[in-house]
Design a protein around this motif. Sequence first.
Motif, PDB file in Angstrom:
ATOM      1  N   ILE A   1       0.802  -1.224   0.000  1.00 54.48           N
ATOM      2  CA  ILE A   1       0.000   0.000   0.000  1.00 54.48           C
ATOM      3  C   ILE A   1       0.836   1.277   0.000  1.00 54.48           C
ATOM      4  O   ILE A   1       0.562   2.192  -0.789  1.00 54.48           O
ATOM      5  N   PRO A   2       1.895   1.382   0.826  1.00 57.09           N
ATOM      6  CA  PRO A   2       2.666   2.642   0.791  1.00 57.09           C
ATOM      7  C   PRO A   2       3.380   2.888  -0.539  1.00 57.09           C
ATOM      8  O   PRO A   2       3.704   4.026  -0.854  1.00 57.09           O
ATOM      9  N   THR A   3       3.626   1.827  -1.333  1.00 59.01           N
ATOM     10  CA  THR A   3       4.321   2.059  -2.608  1.00 59.01           C
ATOM     11  C   THR A   3       3.377   2.549  -3.693  1.00 59.01           C
ATOM     12  O   THR A   3       3.809   3.025  -4.729  1.00 59.01           O
ATOM     13  N   LEU A   4       2.078   2.426  -3.444  1.00 57.24           N
ATOM     14  CA  LEU A   4       1.124   2.780  -4.494  1.00 57.24           C
ATOM     15  C   LEU A   4       1.190   4.265  -4.828  1.00 57.24           C
ATOM     16  O   LEU A   4       1.171   4.649  -5.986  1.00 57.24           O
ATOM     17  N   TYR A   5       1.273   5.100  -3.778  1.00 60.76           N
ATOM     18  CA  TYR A   5       1.235   6.537  -4.034  1.00 60.76           C
ATOM     19  C   TYR A   5       2.409   7.014  -4.883  1.00 60.76           C
ATOM     20  O   TYR A   5       2.208   7.641  -5.923  1.00 60.76           O
ATOM     21  N   PRO A   6       3.668   6.709  -4.468  1.00 61.22           N
ATOM     22  CA  PRO A   6       4.784   7.132  -5.337  1.00 61.22           C
ATOM     23  C   PRO A   6       4.703   6.523  -6.738  1.00 61.22           C
ATOM     24  O   PRO A   6       5.054   7.177  -7.718  1.00 61.22           O
ATOM     25  N   LEU A   7       4.218   5.306  -6.821  1.00 60.95           N
ATOM     26  CA  LEU A   7       4.078   4.670  -8.123  1.00 60.95           C
ATOM     27  C   LEU A   7       3.142   5.499  -8.994  1.00 60.95           C
ATOM     28  O   LEU A   7       3.412   5.797 -10.156  1.00 60.95           O
ATOM     29  N   TRP A   8       2.021   5.878  -8.398  1.00 60.28           N
ATOM     30  CA  TRP A   8       1.014   6.657  -9.131  1.00 60.28           C
ATOM     31  C   TRP A   8       1.566   8.031  -9.502  1.00 60.28           C
ATOM     32  O   TRP A   8       1.418   8.505 -10.617  1.00 60.28           O
ATOM     33  N   GLU A   9       2.241   8.636  -8.527  1.00 57.17           N
ATOM     34  CA  GLU A   9       2.645  10.032  -8.696  1.00 57.17           C
ATOM     35  C   GLU A   9       3.859  10.187  -9.598  1.00 57.17           C
ATOM     36  O   GLU A   9       3.931  11.099 -10.399  1.00 57.17           O
ATOM     37  N   TYR A  10       4.825   9.273  -9.484  1.00 51.48           N
ATOM     38  CA  TYR A  10       6.103   9.506 -10.155  1.00 51.48           C
ATOM     39  C   TYR A  10       6.416   8.549 -11.296  1.00 51.48           C
ATOM     40  O   TYR A  10       7.164   8.889 -12.193  1.00 51.48           O
ATOM     41  N   VAL A  11       5.867   7.347 -11.240  1.00 54.30           N
ATOM     42  CA  VAL A  11       6.263   6.366 -12.251  1.00 54.30           C
ATOM     43  C   VAL A  11       5.329   6.390 -13.450  1.00 54.30           C
ATOM     44  O   VAL A  11       5.748   6.418 -14.592  1.00 54.30           O
ATOM     45  N   LEU A  12       4.032   6.421 -13.181  1.00 49.64           N
ATOM     46  CA  LEU A  12       3.066   6.330 -14.283  1.00 49.64           C
ATOM     47  C   LEU A  12       3.035   7.619 -15.090  1.00 49.64           C
ATOM     48  O   LEU A  12       3.114   8.717 -14.541  1.00 49.64           O
ATOM     49  N   ARG A  13       2.933   7.466 -16.408  1.00 44.97           N
ATOM     50  CA  ARG A  13       2.802   8.628 -17.281  1.00 44.97           C
ATOM     51  C   ARG A  13       1.352   9.095 -17.274  1.00 44.97           C
ATOM     52  O   ARG A  13       0.457   8.321 -16.946  1.00 44.97           O
ATOM     53  N   PRO A  14       1.122  10.355 -17.654  1.00 47.12           N
ATOM     54  CA  PRO A  14      -0.256  10.873 -17.601  1.00 47.12           C
ATOM     55  C   PRO A  14      -1.250  10.009 -18.396  1.00 47.12           C
ATOM     56  O   PRO A  14      -2.363   9.759 -17.935  1.00 47.12           O
ATOM     57  N   TYR A  15      -0.826   9.523 -19.578  1.00 44.82           N
ATOM     58  CA  TYR A  15      -1.791   8.745 -20.357  1.00 44.82           C
ATOM     59  C   TYR A  15      -2.091   7.409 -19.694  1.00 44.82           C
ATOM     60  O   TYR A  15      -3.206   6.901 -19.778  1.00 44.82           O
ATOM     61  N   GLN A  16      -1.096   6.863 -18.984  1.00 45.36           N
ATOM     62  CA  GLN A  16      -1.356   5.618 -18.271  1.00 45.36           C
ATOM     63  C   GLN A  16      -2.322   5.860 -17.119  1.00 45.36           C
ATOM     64  O   GLN A  16      -3.227   5.071 -16.871  1.00 45.36           O
ATOM     65  N   LYS A  17      -2.103   7.003 -16.435  1.00 43.82           N
ATOM     66  CA  LYS A  17      -3.013   7.340 -15.338  1.00 43.82           C
ATOM     67  C   LYS A  17      -4.438   7.475 -15.846  1.00 43.82           C
ATOM     68  O   LYS A  17      -5.379   6.948 -15.251  1.00 43.82           O
ATOM     69  N   SER A  18      -4.576   8.196 -16.987  1.00 41.75           N
ATOM     70  CA  SER A  18      -5.935   8.443 -17.438  1.00 41.75           C
ATOM     71  C   SER A  18      -6.576   7.127 -17.872  1.00 41.75           C
ATOM     72  O   SER A  18      -7.774   6.931 -17.718  1.00 41.75           O
ATOM     73  N   ARG A  19      -5.755   6.187 -18.395  1.00 45.30           N
ATOM     74  CA  ARG A  19      -6.324   4.903 -18.764  1.00 45.30           C
ATOM     75  C   ARG A  19      -6.859   4.165 -17.543  1.00 45.30           C
ATOM     76  O   ARG A  19      -7.927   3.573 -17.573  1.00 45.30           O
ATOM     77  N   ILE A  20      -6.094   4.252 -16.454  1.00 51.38           N
ATOM     78  CA  ILE A  20      -6.529   3.564 -15.238  1.00 51.38           C
ATOM     79  C   ILE A  20      -7.768   4.245 -14.660  1.00 51.38           C
ATOM     80  O   ILE A  20      -8.706   3.586 -14.213  1.00 51.38           O
ATOM     81  N   MET A  21      -7.774   5.587 -14.726  1.00 58.02           N
ATOM     82  CA  MET A  21      -8.942   6.315 -14.218  1.00 58.02           C
ATOM     83  C   MET A  21     -10.197   5.922 -14.992  1.00 58.02           C
ATOM     84  O   MET A  21     -11.264   5.724 -14.413  1.00 58.02           O
ATOM     85  N   ILE A  22     -10.039   5.804 -16.317  1.00 55.43           N
ATOM     86  CA  ILE A  22     -11.183   5.445 -17.157  1.00 55.43           C
ATOM     87  C   ILE A  22     -11.672   4.058 -16.796  1.00 55.43           C
ATOM     88  O   ILE A  22     -12.869   3.786 -16.777  1.00 55.43           O
ATOM     89  N   LEU A  23     -10.727   3.188 -16.450  1.00 55.64           N
ATOM     90  CA  LEU A  23     -11.077   1.833 -16.056  1.00 55.64           C
ATOM     91  C   LEU A  23     -12.065   1.840 -14.905  1.00 55.64           C
ATOM     92  O   LEU A  23     -13.040   1.087 -14.886  1.00 55.64           O
ATOM     93  N   PHE A  24     -11.797   2.732 -13.937  1.00 60.02           N
ATOM     94  CA  PHE A  24     -12.634   2.715 -12.755  1.00 60.02           C
ATOM     95  C   PHE A  24     -13.850   3.626 -12.872  1.00 60.02           C
ATOM     96  O   PHE A  24     -14.861   3.397 -12.233  1.00 60.02           O
ATOM     97  N   SER A  25     -13.726   4.683 -13.694  1.00 55.15           N
ATOM     98  CA  SER A  25     -14.927   5.479 -13.925  1.00 55.15           C
ATOM     99  C   SER A  25     -15.034   5.766 -15.418  1.00 55.15           C
ATOM    100  O   SER A  25     -14.476   6.737 -15.906  1.00 55.15           O
ATOM    101  N   PRO A  26     -15.741   4.903 -16.120  1.00 58.87           N
ATOM    102  CA  PRO A  26     -15.818   4.996 -17.579  1.00 58.87           C
ATOM    103  C   PRO A  26     -16.415   6.312 -18.065  1.00 58.87           C
ATOM    104  O   PRO A  26     -16.186   6.699 -19.206  1.00 58.87           O
ATOM    105  N   GLU A  27     -17.157   7.014 -17.207  1.00 59.22           N
ATOM    106  CA  GLU A  27     -17.763   8.261 -17.676  1.00 59.22           C
ATOM    107  C   GLU A  27     -16.695   9.324 -18.002  1.00 59.22           C
ATOM    108  O   GLU A  27     -17.000  10.315 -18.636  1.00 59.22           O
ATOM    109  N   LEU A  28     -15.441   9.070 -17.604  1.00 64.18           N
ATOM    110  CA  LEU A  28     -14.369   9.987 -17.985  1.00 64.18           C
ATOM    111  C   LEU A  28     -14.036   9.878 -19.469  1.00 64.18           C
ATOM    112  O   LEU A  28     -13.347  10.713 -20.020  1.00 64.18           O
ATOM    113  N   ASP A  29     -14.493   8.824 -20.105  1.00 68.77           N
ATOM    114  CA  ASP A  29     -14.220   8.622 -21.528  1.00 68.77           C
ATOM    115  C   ASP A  29     -15.550   8.479 -22.260  1.00 68.77           C
ATOM    116  O   ASP A  29     -15.903   7.397 -22.704  1.00 68.77           O
ATOM    117  N   PRO A  30     -16.277   9.590 -22.352  1.00 68.45           N
ATOM    118  CA  PRO A  30     -17.658   9.474 -22.851  1.00 68.45           C
ATOM    119  C   PRO A  30     -17.740   9.037 -24.309  1.00 68.45           C
ATOM    120  O   PRO A  30     -18.795   8.603 -24.748  1.00 68.45           O
TER     121      PRO A  30
END
Lengths: 626, 371
Positions: free
Chosen positions: B194-223
């Motif tokens: 759990i503590p590694t998740l935040y730095p992973l999200w903040e520093y490792v993932l690229r913006p497009y990867q983040k948005s892909r994951i966000m869309i996964l959990f809330s599809p309305e972000l990709d109408p």
Amino acid sequence: MAEKRKRKSTLQILKFSDNESSLFGRQYLLLTAVLVLVLLVYVLRLWHLQILEGPRYRYQSENNRIRLEDIPAPRGIIFDRNGIPLVENRPAYHLELIREDVADLEETVQRLARLCERDPQEFLDILESNRHRPRFKPVRLLADLDRDILARVEAHRVRLPGVVLQLEPKREYRWNGVAAHLIGYLSEITEQELSSPQFEGYHPGEDIGRYGVERAYQRYLHGRRGGRQVEVDALGRRMRLLEEVLPIPGRNIWLTIDIELQKAAEEALKGETGSIVAMDPRDGAILALASSPTFDQENFIRGFTREEWRSLSNDPGRPLLNRAIGAAYPPGSVYKPFLLLAGLNEGVISLDTKFNCPGFYFFANRRYRCWRDQGHGNLDAESSLVQSCNVFYYQTGMRLGVDRIAHYSKLFGMGTATGISLHGEHPGLIPTADWKRRATGVPWQRGETLSVSIGQGFNLTTPLQMALSYSALANGGKVWQPYVVRRIEGGGTGGADEMRGNLKRKVHMDPRHLDMVRSGLKGVVHEDRGTAHRAVKDKSLSIAGKTGTALVVRLPDNVNRKLHAREAKRRERDHAWFVGYAPADDPQITVVAMVEHGGHGSSAAAPRVEQVMAAHFKGVSREEDS
Amino acid sequence: MIDRRLVENFDWGLFWVLMGIIGVGLVSVYSALYLQIQENPTGNLFVRQLVWLSAGFAVLFGTLLFDYHRLKSISLWSYLLLIFLLVLVLLVGKEVNGARRWLQFGGFQFQPSEFMKVVIVMKLAAYFGSQDMPAYPDLKKLLPALGILFIPVVLILAGPDLGTAMVVLAVGLTVIVFMGVRWRYILTAALAIIPTLYPLWEYVLRPYQKSRIMILFSPELDPLGAGYHIRQSKIAIGSGMAWGKGFLNGTQNNLRFLPEKHTDFIFSVWAEEWGFVGCVFLLLLFGFLVFLGLRVARRSRDRFGALLVVGMTCLIFWQALINIGMVLGLLPVVGITLPFVSYGGSSVITLCFAIGIIQNVSMRRYTFHTQ
């Protein structure tokens, strides 16, 4: 022994069997619980969707439809270096049909054809070829309606359910045909390109750059198309906006060219076949890039008929070829300064070396002629440049040999693509002994070195390469990678990316050698015997440069040169070069003019360079005044 | 080789439940592909699905012929072979929609990640089924198992094929947990991750990867993409109401549905035409299938068999759970097919193999082995 082991293992398995239920019992229970829980959640969810919300969804599925609509992204605008827009966008309306909403297809098509003054069969054919697309997707019947048709269709649209007028930005060329080769053109993306990874995320019907900056900077200019989810009624009318993703407009591009200078360059080329390149020797920025004949960019937006396209692509003048970067010619005498520098640097000649020119050079039982039949007499290096004496260069070239000549030419940027960010660049050709053996299988002949020494023979250079090489003479040896885009506006952060010239290499020369060559180039225009002395009228511009004539047809030994020039058919006349920079002592601009079949460099090319430079300095002083 | 006692222990209940699910699948695929079938009655995907099912049954019954203990010895080799193929896919695989999943052999293409689903179960069952493995193994024994699991998961994830990676991970973890993991290990792992998740999200993932994951959990972000699909899926399911619109009467299906209506979103086709009743029927069939599978596991004679059956059963269970959850808008939209219902060759073959293994273990529950 074996029996013993067998019994042992049997025992173990039995032991496991005894413990089995107690071993995994809790896990079975846990899994069953998870199973029941999940089933319960899903049944509840289904109850919610189908029983509680069911009637609403049933209504949505039958009376209303959720649709996706495209919102096209405007393509980036292209400016000149001073922010004057060269290519903009205008609204265009397309006539589209959503078959699912159409009450009576036959009737609708008939009425539309009447409104648009078209043959109904034309529309029916389009519909037929789109038979397999989903019926709720619009089919484009007619692109870019003119005002009259647009007004008529709009007036009747209420009675024509399913008819859609789709707005889309289209390219508009402020100075149609000016800088056409540099700016380029667009056309619709093909089926094949749509499925290639390069165009991932593109939609059918979108335009992509095919040529020039429009093609090379497609990635930046294109932007990203948006869309909206809307609820429409049974007649296809929009009821409610559910979701919207705004398009990301394409990024604007500022070119390095000055539109006024570009126009002056094209004016100078009017009626001729050829090209003019103007470049800033201080950083490699291209100030003008003209190629003649030019073409009509609007035609690509309107779309061609088959006939029009055939006549354009088969035109013997090849208007679609960008001659400034995509055509290569023998450099002729324009090549001479580099031969001098090579000879001086290699020590085969010195600043004081003199050669006698009797009007020819005798080698292997053949006379290699100087352009001046009566000869130049005794000349030193600088005067040989001023008067463009061939014999001096035959002598120097024979002492250097082809490979050393090639080495220096390549150092100055000839014979390889310059790396300008446009497609279709011709690499040119600087021959070496090795190259000839590989390409033709025949070893290098010494006599060929003579042709190469005066820039003829196998030598091929593009006008852009010449601009680059002469800029290196003007700026003390810096070979730039020429560039045409100075700014890309509107990145992710909203800022602009500034582009700067890229220094490819610095050629190190003895300053005395370079000074001599530059003084010779100045003499070409300013000394009485200079080859461009009479051609360049305005001496106040302080132009330094070199004339060149690229032989198209080799003259037999005993033909009167002047008579031949007069009598030669146009297609057999020589190509004319002039490459120069100004002011001679503090160069700010390098200009190359190449006129195909123009005849002699001094008369056909030098005045055009003068014209462009005059326009440039007039523009500079106007800017300083304001 | 197959004697009478073996045939007697064939689990007919499981078989008929499976036939029920396959029946639902054929009805749904037929409806989803109805337009295509009308246009081309012989050369359509429905006909091809029938061919795949026949091949699947051949695999199922072929699996019954040998004693499942033999899998123990081949599990390592098939595991290594698949790892090799997964690497091969990343290097030379065919790209579809930006993801590399398929290998092409002549005219035949297949998806190694699909077969990894069953092979990971075989390998883990073989590992835990060995003699010297105690219940609730200690860390030294658990770590190799995690290694066995995570290598293929990472390779599949690199495809990127999130859906299959999730299934392989879920199935593998289920087998490991089933073997028994002490609570303190689980807690420690959770506290470490759990503590590694935040730095992973903040520093490792690229913006497009983040948005892909966000869309996964809330599809309305990709109408215009997933959000649109989910909305249409919900309309289709909801409009089925209690009794459904009837076979071939689904309007969502016929007019403008999703591109994957015969694969990933097949459940909404069924739901629209057969309503709440049909959906509950299908859910119950899956519930029975899992229940019967677990019964076979419990009755099996040895630990290898039990783990094998649990793994295969959970493979079907997790996949159905993730697919239906996604279609109902409860879980992220990842590309997962509904077992035995969705169209698809590799999927049918693998799942038939899984059922075959379950039956195999069921049939041999009274035979004794010494090794």
